[in-house]
Design a protein around this motif. Structure first.
Motif, mmCIF file in Angstrom:
data_model
loop_
_atom_site.group_PDB
_atom_site.id
_atom_site.type_symbol
_atom_site.label_atom_id
_atom_site.label_comp_id
_atom_site.label_asym_id
_atom_site.label_seq_id
_atom_site.Cartn_x
_atom_site.Cartn_y
_atom_site.Cartn_z
ATOM 1 N N ILE A 182 36.153 45.487 38.713
ATOM 2 C CA ILE A 182 36.600 44.306 37.953
ATOM 3 C C ILE A 182 35.821 44.193 36.652
ATOM 4 N N GLU A 183 34.530 44.535 36.699
ATOM 5 C CA GLU A 183 33.726 44.490 35.468
ATOM 6 C C GLU A 183 34.278 45.470 34.430
ATOM 7 N N HIS A 184 34.661 46.696 34.858
ATOM 8 C CA HIS A 184 35.226 47.669 33.923
ATOM 9 C C HIS A 184 36.517 47.125 33.298
ATOM 10 N N GLU A 185 37.375 46.493 34.101
ATOM 11 C CA GLU A 185 38.620 45.922 33.565
ATOM 12 C C GLU A 185 38.304 44.805 32.579
ATOM 13 N N LEU A 186 37.291 43.985 32.910
ATOM 14 C CA LEU A 186 36.928 42.884 32.018
ATOM 15 C C LEU A 186 36.438 43.415 30.675
ATOM 16 N N ILE A 187 35.589 44.411 30.689
ATOM 17 C CA ILE A 187 35.057 44.968 29.430
ATOM 18 C C ILE A 187 36.182 45.589 28.608
ATOM 19 N N ASP A 188 37.116 46.279 29.281
ATOM 20 C CA ASP A 188 38.249 46.859 28.552
ATOM 21 C C ASP A 188 39.113 45.771 27.925
ATOM 22 N N ALA A 189 39.332 44.681 28.655
ATOM 23 C CA ALA A 189 40.144 43.575 28.116
ATOM 24 C C ALA A 189 39.455 42.925 26.931
ATOM 25 N N VAL A 190 38.127 42.793 26.983
ATOM 26 C CA VAL A 190 37.386 42.207 25.856
ATOM 27 C C VAL A 190 37.509 43.104 24.631
ATOM 28 N N LYS A 191 37.359 44.418 24.818
ATOM 29 C CA LYS A 191 37.457 45.331 23.684
ATOM 30 C C LYS A 191 38.853 45.305 23.060
ATOM 31 N N LEU A 192 39.892 45.092 23.899
ATOM 32 C CA LEU A 192 41.260 45.031 23.384
ATOM 33 C C LEU A 192 41.642 43.629 22.910
ATOM 34 N N ALA A 193 40.674 42.697 22.974
ATOM 35 C CA ALA A 193 40.883 41.312 22.501
ATOM 36 C C ALA A 193 42.022 40.630 23.258
ATOM 37 N N GLU A 194 42.133 40.892 24.561
ATOM 38 C CA GLU A 194 43.152 40.262 25.397
ATOM 39 C C GLU A 194 42.538 39.012 26.021
ATOM 40 N N LYS A 195 42.778 37.884 25.406
ATOM 41 C CA LYS A 195 42.085 36.648 25.754
ATOM 42 C C LYS A 195 42.424 36.182 27.165
ATOM 43 N N ASP A 196 43.717 36.031 27.473
ATOM 44 C CA ASP A 196 44.118 35.501 28.780
ATOM 45 C C ASP A 196 43.675 36.417 29.916
ATOM 46 N N LYS A 197 43.860 37.716 29.726
ATOM 47 C CA LYS A 197 43.471 38.659 30.769
ATOM 48 C C LYS A 197 41.964 38.643 30.985
ATOM 49 N N SER A 198 41.189 38.520 29.904
ATOM 50 C CA SER A 198 39.738 38.479 30.013
ATOM 51 C C SER A 198 39.290 37.254 30.795
ATOM 52 N N LYS A 199 39.929 36.110 30.523
ATOM 53 C CA LYS A 199 39.538 34.877 31.229
ATOM 54 C C LYS A 199 39.851 34.980 32.714
ATOM 55 N N GLU A 200 41.007 35.558 33.051
ATOM 56 C CA GLU A 200 41.376 35.698 34.454
ATOM 57 C C GLU A 200 40.438 36.676 35.170
ATOM 58 N N LEU A 201 40.095 37.804 34.525
ATOM 59 C CA LEU A 201 39.193 38.780 35.136
ATOM 60 C C LEU A 201 37.791 38.216 35.311
ATOM 61 N N LEU A 202 37.324 37.388 34.376
ATOM 62 C CA LEU A 202 36.022 36.746 34.528
ATOM 63 C C LEU A 202 36.010 35.850 35.758
ATOM 64 N N LYS A 203 37.089 35.124 35.946
ATOM 65 C CA LYS A 203 37.189 34.241 37.112
ATOM 66 C C LYS A 203 37.164 35.065 38.404
ATOM 67 N N GLN A 204 37.912 36.181 38.449
ATOM 68 C CA GLN A 204 37.932 37.022 39.640
ATOM 69 C C GLN A 204 36.554 37.628 39.928
ATOM 70 N N LEU A 205 35.877 38.068 38.886
ATOM 71 C CA LEU A 205 34.572 38.686 39.075
ATOM 72 C C LEU A 205 33.572 37.696 39.648
ATOM 73 N N LEU A 206 33.535 36.460 39.084
ATOM 74 C CA LEU A 206 32.579 35.459 39.573
ATOM 75 C C LEU A 206 32.924 35.026 40.991
ATOM 76 N N GLN A 207 34.230 34.962 41.319
ATOM 77 C CA GLN A 207 34.603 34.632 42.685
ATOM 78 C C GLN A 207 34.109 35.704 43.659
ATOM 79 N N ALA A 208 34.249 36.977 43.282
ATOM 80 C CA ALA A 208 33.782 38.049 44.153
ATOM 81 C C ALA A 208 32.269 38.003 44.344
ATOM 82 N N VAL A 209 31.536 37.612 43.287
ATOM 83 C CA VAL A 209 30.081 37.520 43.387
ATOM 84 C C VAL A 209 29.672 36.381 44.305
#
Length: 797
Positions: free
Chosen positions: A580-607
């Motif tokens: 999930i962290e790799h997907e989040l970093i890729d979304a940030v680099k591609l400036a995909e705002k909505d996807k980045s916010k959703e992946l951040l939420k998933q990552l913190l939930q998993a933690v």
């Protein structure tokens, strides 16, 4: 000058033509001829090497033996000369210690003291009676002012060389050998009859007892007689030299050099003579010599033997001639063997050529050599269906191995893991297995075995094959090798953990014993905790590796269960959702705002879903922040751009204690500022890239331009350029190119009389009918109707 250039050009052309002819001739040779020529060339190397080695070795042995002989000769000469000089020393000691001389040392001798003089002369004659080549013995009493030698009695202070003898008397040593001019000891009447210009004098101060020395005894040996002393020991003394401690020549074949420095004899490098004895090479009058030398312990004289290198090479020339004959014979023999072996080795190739001879045309035989013909025939076999299927299976195996490596290392998304395993033929295992465990196997040590370090890869491959044979395919996934560790996943439809553990343990024991029996190797095996889902493969893999680390305490050749070292709990650090962290970093680099916010939420939930202590939650959170800062730094973004004039981000993160606050802080303070910076960069970059693509279309629209060619010129990936172009222009590359070509076609139809056939050719249509159909579909008119309509409109206006 032009003529010389033309001449040089002709020479270059002729040289190139001759080189091409030689290369063509080499190409036209059969492989048998090439192999025979190569064998001839290869056989000459050892023969030449052996011949040169034998010649050099024999020459060195000759020089070594000559040098040893010279060293023995000068050692013998030194011994004989020292024996003579010792005899002189003993007889002179008898004279100076005689009662007559002691009595005479206290008397002022005059012509009236003829009896005392006669007694002294008797002592001197007795000393000269020994075969020591003594020319004269001189007795001096400076206090009583008398000097006695062969020619008579003299007043010492009236003697012609009184000053020279006084200097000799004032030397420090009481007894010494020195080189003196012979004229010091001859009277004016017979000075012309001196045979040798120099004498070797044994000087002893008198009296021998007492501190005051007022007399001196000299025993003189002419330097010319040195050769007589050693003449009986050797027949040829032309290469023997003797020098004293001051490196003055005492004996030399050229008598004119006696008394001169050694450098006058042509030997310039005198540092080599510092050792007591030895041998070295030197140039004397521009000719090479081998010099052997020995220093006497009696008087410090150095005996030298000079051997000309030219004389040694003359001796070795006979050996060289004989060596040449032997080498020629060996060359002929080796060439014969090379020809016979080449024919033997060529026979399988000839057999293959005979078998495929009916399938090869005459022109192919002329253009290709034997291996090209065989290769072309083999190539046709590889193009068959069965060979292609074999290659496909090999590729599938390689891709499957690569995928399993990524799965064990946690680099595969959990949503794709099961789907990919099914594609690789593990659908049955996915449906049936209820309990699984990862097995990691490592070779302990090969230091005390018959293997070497370079055999590690082969041993791991052998272990890999043994596992495939021992464990049936329905009980395991394909074993793979990761960093010198053999890894496999063992599964079972049994849901009982205890029974599953016993089954896995029995398999590991069987593997360990089998490897020890066949390879004589100790291996250690790590077992993870049982898992119920394939998505936990990476966790189990790390547990297996962690279990193997305990060999440092438990020893080698063991089977380690992870449940015995971590109280039956899974590996703590594996709770971090790395995919999930790799997907989040890729979304940030591609400036995909909505996807980045959703992946951040998933990552913190998993933690936060993991059962950790409050302090342990700080580890994955700090890891996420650290990885984001690393990405920021690698992209050239400074910390001040996202966090200006504030404190430490890590301190702010550690002060947060509520999940919602932590998520909001990551978004507002780190991720969203990064997305804004990446979006600004992308907008500028996308616009620039789109402008370049449009420029290429406008310049090369009349060629077979494709998006791949644009990507090659701009050094980007074609799929990446396609997405950017569509985003900037709201149309695809092919649509834009087609539209631009239609616009150019309409322009040519309106403003020129260019035939429709030429227009379709310039716009890269295969034929004019395709162009007419496309134009009618686009405009509703044929190109000819469109041209007529445009002309009518222009004439009406």
């Amino acid at each position: 000058m032009n003529r010389s250039l033309d001449y040089n050009t002709k020479i270059v052309r002729i040289t190139i033509l001759e080189t091409d002819k030689v290369l063509d001739a080499m190409r036209s040779l059969s492989f048998l001829s090439k192999m025979t020529i190569f064998g001839f060339l290869l056989s000459t190397l050892p023969v030449i090497f052996i011949g040169a080695f034998a010649f050099v070795t024999s020459s060195n042995e000759i020089q070594k033996n000559v040098n040893e002989g010279k060293m023995k000769l000068i050692t013998q000469i030194n011994s004989n000369v020292e024996q003579k000089l010792t005899t002189v020393n003993h007889t002179l000691n008898q004279v100076i210690n005689s009662t007559v001389l002691k009595k005479a040392m206290d008397m002022p001798l005059t012509v009236t003291d003829f009896m005392m003089y006669d007694d002294l002369r008797s002592e001197i004659r007795y000393m000269q009676s020994f075969d020591t080549k003594l020319e004269d013995v001189i007795l001096i009493n400076a206090r009583e002012n008398w000097l006695i030698k062969n020619s008579g009695l003299y007043r010492y202070n009236s003697y012609p060389f009184y000053d020279k003898l006084t200097e000799l008397m004032n030397t420090q040593d009481n007894s010494t050998w020195t080189l003196t001019p012979s004229k010091w000891f001859y009277t004016e009447e017979n000075s012309r009859g001196i045979a040798c210009e120099y004498s070797i004098s044994l000087v002893k101060k008198l009296p021998t007892t007492g501190l005051e020395k007022y007399g001196m005894a000299l025993a003189n040996i002419p330097t010319c007689s040195l050769q007589d002393l050693i003449q009986s020991e050797t027949k040829n003394l032309d290469d023997i030299l003797i020098i004293d401690e001051q490196q003055r020549i005492l004996m030399h074949p050229n008598s004119s050099l006696i008394g001169q420095p050694l450098t006058d004899a042509g030997l310039q490098d005198l540092k080599q003579l510092a050792a007591p004895m030895g041998q070295f090479s030197a140039d004397i009058y521009d000719k090479p010599y081998s010099v052997s030398f020995l220093r006497s312990n009696l008087n410090g004289w150095t005996y030298l033997s000079l051997t000309s290198i030219e004389s040694l090479t003359k001796e070795s020339s006979k050996i060289g001639t004989f060596t040449i004959y032997i080498c020629v014979f060996m060359l002929l023999l080796s060439m014969l063997l090379a020809w016979l072996i080449s024919r033997k080795m060529y026979s399988p190739i000839q057999l293959l050529l005979n078998q495929i001879g009916g399938l090869v045309t005459v022109n192919q035989k002329r253009k290709a050599n034997e291996f090209q013909l065989i290769g072309e025939h083999v190539h046709t076999l590889f193009e068959s269906k069965s060979q292609l299927e074999k290659e496909v299976r090999q590729h599938i195996g390689q891709v499957r191995t690569f995928f399993l490596i990524k799965a064990y290392q946690g680099h595969v998304k959990q949503s794709e893991l099961v789907e990919k395993l099914t594609q690789f033929g593990y659908g049955t295992q996915i449906e049936e297995w209820k309990m699984m465990s990862v097995i990691t196997l490592q070779i302990d040590s090969i230091d005390n075995t018959r293997y070497e370090r370079r055999d590690i890869e082969l041993l791991l491959f052998a272990v890999h094959n043994m596992i495939e044979e021992l464990i049936s395919s329905h009980q395991r996934l394909s074993p793979i090798i990761i960093d010198q560790t053999v890894v496999t996943l063992i599964g079972s439809p049994d849901c009982e953990p205890a029974a599953f553990r016993n089954t896995v343990y029995a398999l590991t024991e069987q593997m360990q014993q089998h490897i020890l029996s066949y390879l004589n190797l100790q291996v250690s095996i790590g077992m993870s905790l049982p898992i119920q889902a394939f998505t936990q493969m990476s966790i189990a893999y790390r547990e297996g590796l962690e279990a193997l680390k305990h060999r440092i305490k438990l020893g080698e050749g063991i089977i380690i269960q992870y449940e015995n070292i971590n109280s039956g709990k899974h590996y703590l650090n594996l709770n971090y959702p790395k995919p999930i962290e790799h997907e989040l970093i890729d979304a940030v680099k591609l400036a995909e705002k909505d996807k980045s916010k959703e992946l951040l939420k998933q990552l913190l939930q998993a933690v936060f879903n993991a059962q950790l202590t409050p302090q342990e939650y700080q580890i994955p959170l700090a890891r996420l922040l650290n990885n984001l800062l690393i990405v920021m730094q690698e992209s050239g973004i400074s910390l001040n751009q996202i966090h200006p004039n504030k404190g430490s981000l890590f301190e702010e993160l550690l002060n947060l204690h509520v999940t919602a606050e932590i998520e909001d802080w990551f978004w507002t303070e780190v991720i969203h500022p990064l997305i804004r910076i990446y979006r600004d960069r992308q907008d500028a970059q996308y616009h620039n890239i789109s402008e370049k693509i449009i420029d290429l279309v406008q310049r090369y629209y009349d060629t077979d331009l494709t998006l791949e060619e644009c990507a090659s010129q701009l050094h980007y990936n074609a799929n990446y350029l396609s997405s950017i172009f569509r985003k900037e222009t709201n149309c695809s590359f092919s649509e834009y190119l087609s539209t631009y070509r239609f616009n150019m076609a309409k322009k040519w139809l309106s403003e020129s009389d260019m035939p429709i056939k030429d227009i379709s050719s310039k716009l890269r249509y295969n034929n004019s009918q395709n162009f007419i159909r496309s134009f009618r579909k686009q405009e509703g008119l044929t190109p000819g109707q469109y041209r007529d309509k445009q002309k009518e409109g222009s004439s009406g206006s």
